[in-house]
Enzyme design. Structure first.
Site, PDB file in Angstrom:
ATOM      1  N   HIS A  96       1.653   4.316  -2.955  1.00 22.80           N
ATOM      2  CA  HIS A  96       1.636   5.783  -2.816  1.00 22.80           C
ATOM      3  C   HIS A  96       2.876   6.396  -3.477  1.00 22.80           C
ATOM      4  O   HIS A  96       2.793   7.452  -4.112  1.00 22.80           O
ATOM      5  CB  HIS A  96       1.593   6.173  -1.342  1.00 22.80           C
ATOM      6  CG  HIS A  96       0.228   6.123  -0.738  1.00 22.80           C
ATOM      7  ND1 HIS A  96      -0.866   6.726  -1.312  1.00 22.80           N
ATOM      8  CD2 HIS A  96      -0.231   5.552   0.419  1.00 22.80           C
ATOM      9  CE1 HIS A  96      -1.943   6.523  -0.558  1.00 22.80           C
ATOM     10  NE2 HIS A  96      -1.578   5.809   0.490  1.00 22.80           N
ATOM     11  N   GLU A 115      -6.409   6.729  -1.405  1.00 24.80           N
ATOM     12  CA  GLU A 115      -6.325   5.573  -0.514  1.00 24.80           C
ATOM     13  C   GLU A 115      -6.965   4.349  -1.161  1.00 24.80           C
ATOM     14  O   GLU A 115      -6.444   3.236  -1.053  1.00 24.80           O
ATOM     15  CB  GLU A 115      -7.000   5.886   0.821  1.00 24.80           C
ATOM     16  CG  GLU A 115      -6.267   6.927   1.665  1.00 24.80           C
ATOM     17  CD  GLU A 115      -4.852   6.498   2.009  1.00 24.80           C
ATOM     18  OE1 GLU A 115      -4.635   5.297   2.297  1.00 24.80           O
ATOM     19  OE2 GLU A 115      -3.964   7.364   1.979  1.00 24.80           O
ATOM     20  N   HIS A 130       0.836  -1.212   0.000  1.00 25.43           N
ATOM     21  CA  HIS A 130       0.000   0.000   0.000  1.00 25.43           C
ATOM     22  C   HIS A 130       0.865   1.254   0.000  1.00 25.43           C
ATOM     23  O   HIS A 130       0.623   2.202  -0.764  1.00 25.43           O
ATOM     24  CB  HIS A 130      -0.913  -0.027   1.222  1.00 25.43           C
ATOM     25  CG  HIS A 130      -1.760   1.197   1.383  1.00 25.43           C
ATOM     26  ND1 HIS A 130      -3.087   1.255   1.004  1.00 25.43           N
ATOM     27  CD2 HIS A 130      -1.466   2.437   1.886  1.00 25.43           C
ATOM     28  CE1 HIS A 130      -3.567   2.460   1.258  1.00 25.43           C
ATOM     29  NE2 HIS A 130      -2.599   3.192   1.799  1.00 25.43           N
ATOM     30  N   GLU A 131       1.880   1.286   0.849  1.00 21.51           N
ATOM     31  CA  GLU A 131       2.738   2.474   0.932  1.00 21.51           C
ATOM     32  C   GLU A 131       3.592   2.642  -0.325  1.00 21.51           C
ATOM     33  O   GLU A 131       3.824   3.763  -0.789  1.00 21.51           O
ATOM     34  CB  GLU A 131       3.613   2.397   2.187  1.00 21.51           C
ATOM     35  CG  GLU A 131       2.842   2.445   3.494  1.00 21.51           C
ATOM     36  CD  GLU A 131       1.926   3.658   3.583  1.00 21.51           C
ATOM     37  OE1 GLU A 131       2.313   4.732   3.082  1.00 21.51           O
ATOM     38  OE2 GLU A 131       0.826   3.531   4.135  1.00 21.51           O
TER      39      GLU A 131
END
Length: 479
Positions: free
Chosen positions: A149, A225, A145-146
């Site tokens: 980003h 997100e 997930h990070e």
């Protein structure tokens, strides 16, 4: 996926433009209220100059400031091998040219964030609580997930937008302070009804503009997100890992004071650390946590872009799409991989959890500069580097252990206190190499002449290293 990133970039530019217009309009009102009819243009220009100044400051040292504010410490592969390997895997899955630097934050609440305006300088930070609580599948989901980003350029957007929000909030605070102390009345007194009306509008704007800016920012932040969750499901090929991680993180959100630093950094975390905000809402930087989990669970053993889009529409209802048509047409449905053994076998999971807890504790002790001595009875004795005595008894069995120190190479003896004092600031030509004899193959630590704890990695292959404090050379020999 490139089309989805481009679509997000276009929305971000529109958002930044709206916020810039809001800032310029607010500045124009301030100029009208405090200067007069000719103050609108200078006021708007001054507001934009304020944003540019703050932006330059943020771009110059923003990443380092964020990591410093969070108390993040950089680590290497030997410090946390599993975390390092997961970051490597997900960097490859995301197609990053360079693996992000890895940091750990000594904080029991599990969470993670990424920083870096471009992939070449990106960093990923996780808390010690996250490493303790998550198994490998869950950790992989959070890391993916990070990294999404970073790949999607979200950090760059967040920097620009947060500075814009901060500029509007700062200008609003300045107006309210000036008005509170009578500055508005002194400047507007006797200037006519037009300027008085401008003052009223300025006060209303000072209250409304910061809220409006945050609503605009958070609206786009929430979309990012969802996209990062979709990317994590695709990179890991195991959506339940991220879903389980989000559930564990939300179940361990501890009550923390909402300091200005925490409020500023909250949008960067995978779960908003202010627990009330994790439920979502108009003023939340993240979508509702239970909704994110339901979408991932609804993927039903599939892990492709089309599978996330189907689950997204199923859970949220309506016709709003998360991913663009180009991304959805790039591939079909993908089967999820099987979970790891520790996720399905209770005995393996319990054993792995014990190892994780021990590994994180040892890592934090090393970062704290403690000397670690292993006793035969199983106790790990933790000694501050400035401990004065040459030996210490085990608190369980009473065995005496010598405090490990680098020895003088010339005499192969432990240095006396006078030598340590002299070594704290060695003069040119006075930095003769010291010697440290290893006791095994694992992590070891010893005290340098200068009093600093030096950690020796299991992977150290060089025969010489330097003290990180005084830079004195130290020969490391076996036995």
């Amino acid at each position: 996926m490139w089309e989805a990133i481009q679509a997000n970039t276009r929305r971000s530019r529109l958002l930044i433009g709206l916020m810039a217009a809001l800032l310029a309009g607010f500045g124009a009102l301030v100029g009208l209220a405090f200067i007069g009819p000719d103050g609108a243009l200078p006021g708007a220009a001054g507001a934009l100059v304020l944003w540019l100044v703050l932006l330059v400051v943020a771009l110059a040292g923003g990443d380092g400031l964020i990591l410093h504010t969070a108390g993040a410490r950089r680590i290497e592969k030997d410090d946390a091998p599993q975390l390092w390997n997961v970051v490597e895997e997900m960097s490859l899955a995301a197609g990053l040219a360079r693996m992000p630097s890895v940091y750990i934050v000594d904080q029991d609440a599990p969470n993670a964030f990424a920083t870096g305006r471009k992939a070449e300088t990106a960093a990923l930070a996780v808390t010690s609580g996250l490493l303790r609580r998550l198994n490998r599948d869950e950790l992989q989901g959070v890391v993916a997930h990070e990294i999404a980003h970073i790949r999607n350029h979200d950090v760059r957007f967040m920097t620009l937008a947060l500075v814009m929000v901060g500029s509007i909030a700062l200008l609003s605070d300045m107006v309210l302070r000036m008005t509170w102390h009578g500055g508005g009345r002194r400047r507007s007194g006797g200037k006519g009804k037009g300027q008085a009306a401008a003052m009223v509008l300025t006060l209303v704007a000072a209250l409304v503009a910061p809220l409006a800016a945050r609503v605009l920012y958070f609206a786009c932040s929430r979309r990012r997100e969802y996209l990062a969750d979709a990317s994590a499901a695709r990179f890991t090929r195991y959506p339940p890992g991220l879903a389980s991680a989000l559930e564990k993180i939300s179940g361990n959100l501890f009550a923390r004071p909402a300091t200005s630093e925490l409020r500023a950094m909250a949008p960067m975390y995978i779960v908003n650390p202010l627990s009330a905000a994790s439920r979502g809402g108009l003023l939340s930087s993240h979508p509702p946590l239970d909704e994110r989990v339901r979408i991932l669970r609804a993927m039903g053993g599939r892990a492709g872009w089309v599978d996330y889009e189907r689950a997204y529409r199923q859970v949220r209802g309506g016709g709003e799409a998360c991913l663009d048509a180009g991304t959805l047409q790039s591939e079909g449905s993908l089967a999820a991989r099987e979970p790891s053994a520790e996720a399905v076998e209770p005995a393996a999971g319990q054993e792995a959890a014990v190892e994780r807890a021990r590994g994180v504790a040892d890592l934090l002790d090393r970062l704290a500069g403690l000397l670690l001595i292993a006793c035969a009875c199983g106790v790990a004795i933790k000694v501050p580097a400035d401990f004065a005595a040459a030996s210490i008894p085990c608190p369980r069995c009473g065995r005496s252990h010598a405090v490990p120190e680098a020895r003088s190479q010339a005499h192969d003896r432990q240095p006396d206190p006078a030598s340590r004092e002299k070594a704290a600031s060695p003069e040119e030509g006075d930095a003769a190499p010291l010697t440290y004899r290893r006791r095994g193959q694992g992590w070891e630590s010893f005290r340098c002449l200068c009093g600093r704890a030096v950690q020796v990695s299991p992977a150290l292959s060089a025969s010489r290293m330097r003290c990180p404090a005084c830079r004195r050379p130290i020969d490391v020999v076996q036995g």
